[in-house]
Design a protein around this motif. Structure first.
Motif, PDB file in Angstrom:
ATOM      1  N   VAL A  31     -74.129 -34.471  33.670  1.00 55.86           N
ATOM      2  CA  VAL A  31     -74.617 -33.269  32.995  1.00 55.86           C
ATOM      3  C   VAL A  31     -73.451 -32.468  32.417  1.00 55.86           C
ATOM      4  CG1 VAL A  31     -75.816 -31.064  33.305  1.00 55.86           C
ATOM      5  CG2 VAL A  31     -76.691 -33.137  34.409  1.00 55.86           C
ATOM      6  N   TYR A  32     -72.410 -32.273  33.218  1.00 55.04           N
ATOM      7  CA  TYR A  32     -71.271 -31.473  32.758  1.00 55.04           C
ATOM      8  C   TYR A  32     -70.488 -32.183  31.658  1.00 55.04           C
ATOM      9  CZ  TYR A  32     -72.046 -28.223  36.649  1.00 55.04           C
ATOM     10  OH  TYR A  32     -72.582 -27.289  37.494  1.00 55.04           O
ATOM     11  N   THR A  33     -70.492 -33.525  31.693  1.00 57.07           N
ATOM     12  CA  THR A  33     -69.850 -34.285  30.621  1.00 57.07           C
ATOM     13  C   THR A  33     -70.652 -34.156  29.325  1.00 57.07           C
ATOM     14  OG1 THR A  33     -68.936 -35.885  32.198  1.00 57.07           O
ATOM     15  CG2 THR A  33     -69.031 -36.560  29.892  1.00 57.07           C
ATOM     16  N   ASP A  34     -71.975 -34.203  29.430  1.00 60.44           N
ATOM     17  CA  ASP A  34     -72.822 -34.017  28.246  1.00 60.44           C
ATOM     18  C   ASP A  34     -72.558 -32.667  27.596  1.00 60.44           C
ATOM     19  OD1 ASP A  34     -73.950 -36.474  28.571  1.00 60.44           O
ATOM     20  OD2 ASP A  34     -75.847 -35.755  29.406  1.00 60.44           O
ATOM     21  N   ILE A  35     -72.360 -31.649  28.437  1.00 62.22           N
ATOM     22  CA  ILE A  35     -72.086 -30.310  27.911  1.00 62.22           C
ATOM     23  C   ILE A  35     -70.821 -30.314  27.064  1.00 62.22           C
ATOM     24  CG2 ILE A  35     -71.340 -27.981  28.566  1.00 62.22           C
ATOM     25  CD1 ILE A  35     -73.212 -28.204  30.994  1.00 62.22           C
TER      26      ILE A  35
ATOM     27  N   LEU B 299     -61.480 -26.862  20.729  1.00 61.07           N
ATOM     28  CA  LEU B 299     -61.115 -27.286  22.078  1.00 61.07           C
ATOM     29  C   LEU B 299     -61.023 -26.120  23.059  1.00 61.07           C
ATOM     30  CD1 LEU B 299     -58.382 -29.966  21.282  1.00 61.07           C
ATOM     31  CD2 LEU B 299     -60.699 -30.366  22.123  1.00 61.07           C
ATOM     32  N   ASP B 300     -61.599 -24.968  22.708  1.00 54.31           N
ATOM     33  CA  ASP B 300     -61.514 -23.810  23.595  1.00 54.31           C
ATOM     34  C   ASP B 300     -62.186 -24.057  24.942  1.00 54.31           C
ATOM     35  OD1 ASP B 300     -60.141 -22.208  21.732  1.00 54.31           O
ATOM     36  OD2 ASP B 300     -62.013 -21.690  20.723  1.00 54.31           O
ATOM     37  N   ILE B 301     -63.126 -24.985  25.003  1.00 53.77           N
ATOM     38  CA  ILE B 301     -63.795 -25.260  26.267  1.00 53.77           C
ATOM     39  C   ILE B 301     -62.820 -25.785  27.323  1.00 53.77           C
ATOM     40  CG2 ILE B 301     -64.439 -27.626  25.640  1.00 53.77           C
ATOM     41  CD1 ILE B 301     -67.063 -27.152  27.212  1.00 53.77           C
ATOM     42  N   LEU B 302     -61.710 -26.379  26.902  1.00 55.24           N
ATOM     43  CA  LEU B 302     -60.719 -26.862  27.866  1.00 55.24           C
ATOM     44  C   LEU B 302     -60.278 -25.757  28.811  1.00 55.24           C
ATOM     45  CD1 LEU B 302     -58.309 -29.088  25.725  1.00 55.24           C
ATOM     46  CD2 LEU B 302     -60.123 -29.840  27.255  1.00 55.24           C
ATOM     47  N   CYS B 303     -60.120 -24.544  28.282  1.00 53.51           N
ATOM     48  CA  CYS B 303     -59.580 -23.446  29.077  1.00 53.51           C
ATOM     49  C   CYS B 303     -60.469 -23.112  30.259  1.00 53.51           C
ATOM     50  CB  CYS B 303     -59.377 -22.214  28.204  1.00 53.51           C
ATOM     51  SG  CYS B 303     -58.288 -22.516  26.792  1.00 53.51           S
ATOM     52  N   HIS B 304     -61.759 -23.422  30.161  1.00 51.34           N
ATOM     53  CA  HIS B 304     -62.679 -23.139  31.257  1.00 51.34           C
ATOM     54  C   HIS B 304     -62.550 -24.143  32.389  1.00 51.34           C
ATOM     55  CE1 HIS B 304     -65.079 -19.972  29.218  1.00 51.34           C
ATOM     56  NE2 HIS B 304     -64.627 -20.579  28.135  1.00 51.34           N
ATOM     57  N   ALA B 305     -61.715 -25.149  32.224  1.00 48.80           N
ATOM     58  CA  ALA B 305     -61.493 -26.142  33.277  1.00 48.80           C
ATOM     59  C   ALA B 305     -60.374 -25.730  34.231  1.00 48.80           C
ATOM     60  CB  ALA B 305     -61.171 -27.504  32.659  1.00 48.80           C
TER      61      ALA B 305
ATOM     62  N   PRO C 271     -63.206 -35.259  35.517  1.00 50.96           N
ATOM     63  CA  PRO C 271     -61.868 -35.285  34.916  1.00 50.96           C
ATOM     64  C   PRO C 271     -61.329 -33.857  34.812  1.00 50.96           C
ATOM     65  CG  PRO C 271     -63.394 -36.649  33.659  1.00 50.96           C
ATOM     66  CD  PRO C 271     -64.225 -35.877  34.644  1.00 50.96           C
ATOM     67  N   SER C 272     -60.034 -33.725  34.723  1.00 55.73           N
ATOM     68  CA  SER C 272     -59.416 -32.395  34.745  1.00 55.73           C
ATOM     69  C   SER C 272     -59.828 -31.535  33.559  1.00 55.73           C
ATOM     70  CB  SER C 272     -57.893 -32.541  34.774  1.00 55.73           C
ATOM     71  OG  SER C 272     -57.413 -33.095  33.550  1.00 55.73           O
ATOM     72  N   TRP C 273     -60.289 -32.154  32.463  1.00 57.10           N
ATOM     73  CA  TRP C 273     -60.611 -31.417  31.244  1.00 57.10           C
ATOM     74  C   TRP C 273     -62.082 -31.025  31.140  1.00 57.10           C
ATOM     75  CZ3 TRP C 273     -63.977 -34.371  28.236  1.00 57.10           C
ATOM     76  CH2 TRP C 273     -63.987 -35.748  28.505  1.00 57.10           C
ATOM     77  N   ILE C 274     -62.889 -31.361  32.130  1.00 59.21           N
ATOM     78  CA  ILE C 274     -64.295 -30.981  32.135  1.00 59.21           C
ATOM     79  C   ILE C 274     -64.495 -29.809  33.096  1.00 59.21           C
ATOM     80  CG2 ILE C 274     -66.633 -31.708  32.756  1.00 59.21           C
ATOM     81  CD1 ILE C 274     -66.009 -34.455  31.758  1.00 59.21           C
ATOM     82  N   PRO C 275     -64.949 -28.662  32.607  1.00 60.25           N
ATOM     83  CA  PRO C 275     -65.144 -27.498  33.491  1.00 60.25           C
ATOM     84  C   PRO C 275     -66.194 -27.764  34.558  1.00 60.25           C
ATOM     85  CG  PRO C 275     -65.143 -26.831  31.173  1.00 60.25           C
ATOM     86  CD  PRO C 275     -65.216 -28.333  31.193  1.00 60.25           C
ATOM     87  N   ASP C 276     -65.948 -27.230  35.741  1.00 62.32           N
ATOM     88  CA  ASP C 276     -66.918 -27.265  36.829  1.00 62.32           C
ATOM     89  C   ASP C 276     -67.672 -25.942  36.805  1.00 62.32           C
ATOM     90  OD1 ASP C 276     -68.370 -27.336  39.129  1.00 62.32           O
ATOM     91  OD2 ASP C 276     -66.716 -27.897  40.450  1.00 62.32           O
ATOM     92  N   TRP C 277     -68.852 -25.943  36.229  1.00 63.01           N
ATOM     93  CA  TRP C 277     -69.617 -24.705  36.058  1.00 63.01           C
ATOM     94  C   TRP C 277     -70.226 -24.221  37.357  1.00 63.01           C
ATOM     95  CZ3 TRP C 277     -68.353 -22.629  31.703  1.00 63.01           C
ATOM     96  CH2 TRP C 277     -68.027 -23.452  30.610  1.00 63.01           C
ATOM     97  N   SER C 278     -70.093 -24.980  38.438  1.00 63.29           N
ATOM     98  CA  SER C 278     -70.723 -24.593  39.699  1.00 63.29           C
ATOM     99  C   SER C 278     -69.932 -23.533  40.455  1.00 63.29           C
ATOM    100  CB  SER C 278     -70.906 -25.829  40.600  1.00 63.29           C
ATOM    101  OG  SER C 278     -69.644 -26.311  41.063  1.00 63.29           O
ATOM    102  N   TYR C 279     -68.720 -23.232  40.024  1.00 66.33           N
ATOM    103  CA  TYR C 279     -67.957 -22.188  40.703  1.00 66.33           C
ATOM    104  C   TYR C 279     -67.415 -21.203  39.680  1.00 66.33           C
ATOM    105  CZ  TYR C 279     -63.133 -23.389  39.432  1.00 66.33           C
ATOM    106  OH  TYR C 279     -61.951 -23.580  38.752  1.00 66.33           O
ATOM    107  N   GLN C 280     -67.088 -20.005  40.159  1.00 67.58           N
ATOM    108  CA  GLN C 280     -66.637 -18.941  39.277  1.00 67.58           C
ATOM    109  C   GLN C 280     -65.131 -19.002  39.089  1.00 67.58           C
ATOM    110  OE1 GLN C 280     -67.751 -15.029  40.568  1.00 67.58           O
ATOM    111  NE2 GLN C 280     -66.920 -14.002  38.756  1.00 67.58           N
TER     112      GLN C 280
END
Length: 409
Positions: free
Chosen positions: A122-126, A137-143, A158-167
Motif C-alpha cells: 500500500v505504501y509503495t503504491d502511494i 521528489l518531495d515525498i522522499l523527505c517524509h521518509a 525501503p529507506s525512500w518510502i515513508p512509513d505513514w503509520s508513525y508521526q
C-alpha cells in the motif's frame, strides 16, 4: 482517522459546549487564521503550556482542535497524507483507505481498498502514484526516521518510502519555511524491483528489494557534525549548541563566518531584517543569554561586545524573535560541515561521510548514506546554505557540475 470523513462530508456539523453551539465553519475559519500566523503565535505564547497535558498553547491553537480535521485546503495526495500522519488508526493501511472518502475524484480513483495486501504494498503504491502524478521528489523527505523508528522497520520498507503509520519527530525543512525551491526541474527517476501497481503475487512470494534511481547534483560529503538539540530540551542545550556550531564554522576561516552561522541557524527565513541586522540580533541574544543562564562560561571579546550592543529593539520583540526563529529551527537538529566547506542544518540522524545532494524535482537538498555496491539509503532532508533557491539547477545547466545517478534502497 475515520472521524475525518464524518466532519468533512457532513451536511451540517455543530460544535456543542453544553447546550450552546456554533457551526463547524466558525471554528474552522478561526483555526485557519491561527495556522496562517503560527510563527507569530509561537512568539507570543513562547513556552506557555496547558497544565493538564503539558502541550504548547501555540501548537494547540495552530494544529490541534478544528485544524486537526480541516482538509479543505489540500490539493495533492501528499498534502493529505502529511496532514493526517499524526492521526491514529488500528490498521496502518487506513492511513490511505480512510482518506478515500474525502479525496478528490481524480486521486481516489487510482486506489481500491484491499486489506489482503501488505502495508508495504500500500505504501509503495502511494509513492508510485505521487511520483508519477507530480514528477516531484518531495515525498522522499517524509521518509525521515529518528530515534527508535530509525531501526524499527517493521514493514520492511525501503529507506525512500515513508512509513505513514508513525508521526514524524521533526519538522520538515519545507514545513518551517515554504519558500524553498532547491530544484524547480522535473524529477528524473526510475523504480525497479518488487511489484509494480496492477501486478498480483501469491501470499508466499518473496518481493525483491525495491530501488529508486534518481538524478541529482552532488553538493558535498559531511566531514564534521555539531551537537544536536533533542526534542525535549532546555535553553542550556541551545546555548551549548550555539557555541559548538560557532566553533565548527570558525574552522573554515571564512570572513563571513558569523553571517553564515546566523543565516543557517535561522534557515534564511527572516525577512524583517537584512543579513547584517540579523547577525547583530542573533549574537546579541546569544551573548546575553549565555551571561544570564551559563555565567560560568566566560565570553570571548566578540561576544562580550555583542552583549552590550544597543539594538533599539524591545525585550518582548527579542523574545518573540527567539521563539520564532531560534527555538523552532534548533529543535531536533544539528549543524554540519562538508568536506567542500559547505554549511547546513539537518535532523540529528546524519553522520560523517553521508552524501549531500539536490535531487532534480525536490524542494530541498537531501542527505544520503552510502550502502552496498554503490547503493544509498535515504537519511533526511536538510537546509544547505547557498543551495535553497535553485543554485544546483544553475550549476548543472551551466556545466559547472554534472548530474549524478543515485540508487536508493
Amino acid at each position: 482517522m475515520w472521524i475525518l470523513q464524518e466532519v468533512h462530508n457532513g451536511t451540517s456539523v455543530r460544535i456543542y459546549c453544553g447546550t450552546r453551539w456554533l457551526p463547524w465553519e466558525t471554528y474552522r475559519d478561526v483555526s485557519r487564521a491561527f495556522r496562517r500566523s503560527d510563527l507569530d503565535l509561537r512568539g507570543i505564547f513562547m513556552r506557555d503550556v496547558l497544565e493538564e497535558t503539558q502541550e504548547f498553547i501555540w501548537y494547540i491553537l495552530c494544529y490541534e482542535g478544528p485544524n486537526a480535521l480541516d482538509l479543505e485546503e489540500k490539493d495533492e495526495l501528499l498534502d493529505y497524507l502529511a496532514w493526517c500522519q499524526s492521526k491514529r488508526c488500528t490498521d496502518p493501511k487506513d492511513k490511505l483507505y480512510a482518506l478515500l472518502g474525502v479525496l478528490p475524484e481524480a486521486i481516489k480513483n487510482h486506489f481500491q481498498p484491499d486489506y489482503s495486501v501488505s502495508v508495504k504494498r500500500v505504501y509503495t503504491d502511494i509513492v508510485e502514484y505521487i511520483l508519477g502524478s507530480t514528477r516531484r521528489l518531495d515525498i522522499l523527505c517524509h521518509a525521515t526516521k529518528l530515534g527508535t523508528h530509525l531501526h524499527n522497520n517493521k514493514y520492511f520498507l525501503p529507506s525512500w518510502i515513508p512509513d505513514w503509520s508513525y508521526q514524524l519527530q521533526v519538522d520538515l525543512v519545507t514545513e518551517i519555511c515554504g519558500k524553498y525551491a532547491a530544484s524547480s526541474e522535473t524529477a528524473q527517476f526510475a523504480i525497479s524491483g518488487g511489484l509494480s501497481r496492477g501486478l498480483t503475487s501469491g501470499s508466499h512470494t518473496r518481493l525483491r528489494p525495491q530501488r529508486l534511481e534518481i538524478k541529482a547534483v552532488f553538493v558535498g560529503t559531511i566531514a564534521r557534525v555539531g551537537l544536536h538539540i533533542p526534542e525535549i530540551h532546555f535553553i542550556d542545550d541551545i546555548l551549548m549548541a550555539f557555541l559548538n556550531w560557532r566553533a565548527l564554522i570558525k574552522q573554515l576561516g571564512r570572513v563571513d563566518e558569523n553571517e553564515v552561522l546566523c543565516r543557517t541557524m535561522t534557515m534564511d527565513m527572516v525577512e524583517d531584517w537584512n543579513l547584517g541586522q540579523l547577525t547583530e540580533i542573533c549574537f546579541h541574544m546569544f551573548a546575553q543569554r549565555l551571561q544570564s543562564d551559563l555565567p560560568h562560561i566566560p565570553l570571548d571579546d566578540e561576544l562580550k561586545a555583542c552583549s552590550k550592543a544597543q539594538l533599539g529593539i524591545s525585550d518582548d520583540a527579542l523574545d518573540a524573535f527567539w521563539a520564532k526563529y531560534i527555538e523552532r529551527t534548533y529543535e531536533n537538529r544539528r549543524l554540519f560541515i562538508s568536506e567542500e566547506g559547505g554549511v547546513g542544518l539537518s535532523p540529528p540522524n546524519i553522520d560523517v561521510e553521508d552524501v549531500i545532494c539536490v535531487p532534480l524535482g525536490c524542494s530541498t537538498p537531501v542527505i544520503l548514506r552510502p550502502w552496498n555496491r554503490g547503493e544509498y539509503k535515504f537519511v533526511c532532508d536538510a537546509y544547505i546554505d547557498g543551495y535553497m533557491y535553485g543554485q544546483a539547477d544553475t550549476e548543472w545547466k551551466t556545466g559547472t557540475k554534472d548530474l549524478q545517478t543515485y540508487i536508493l534502497v
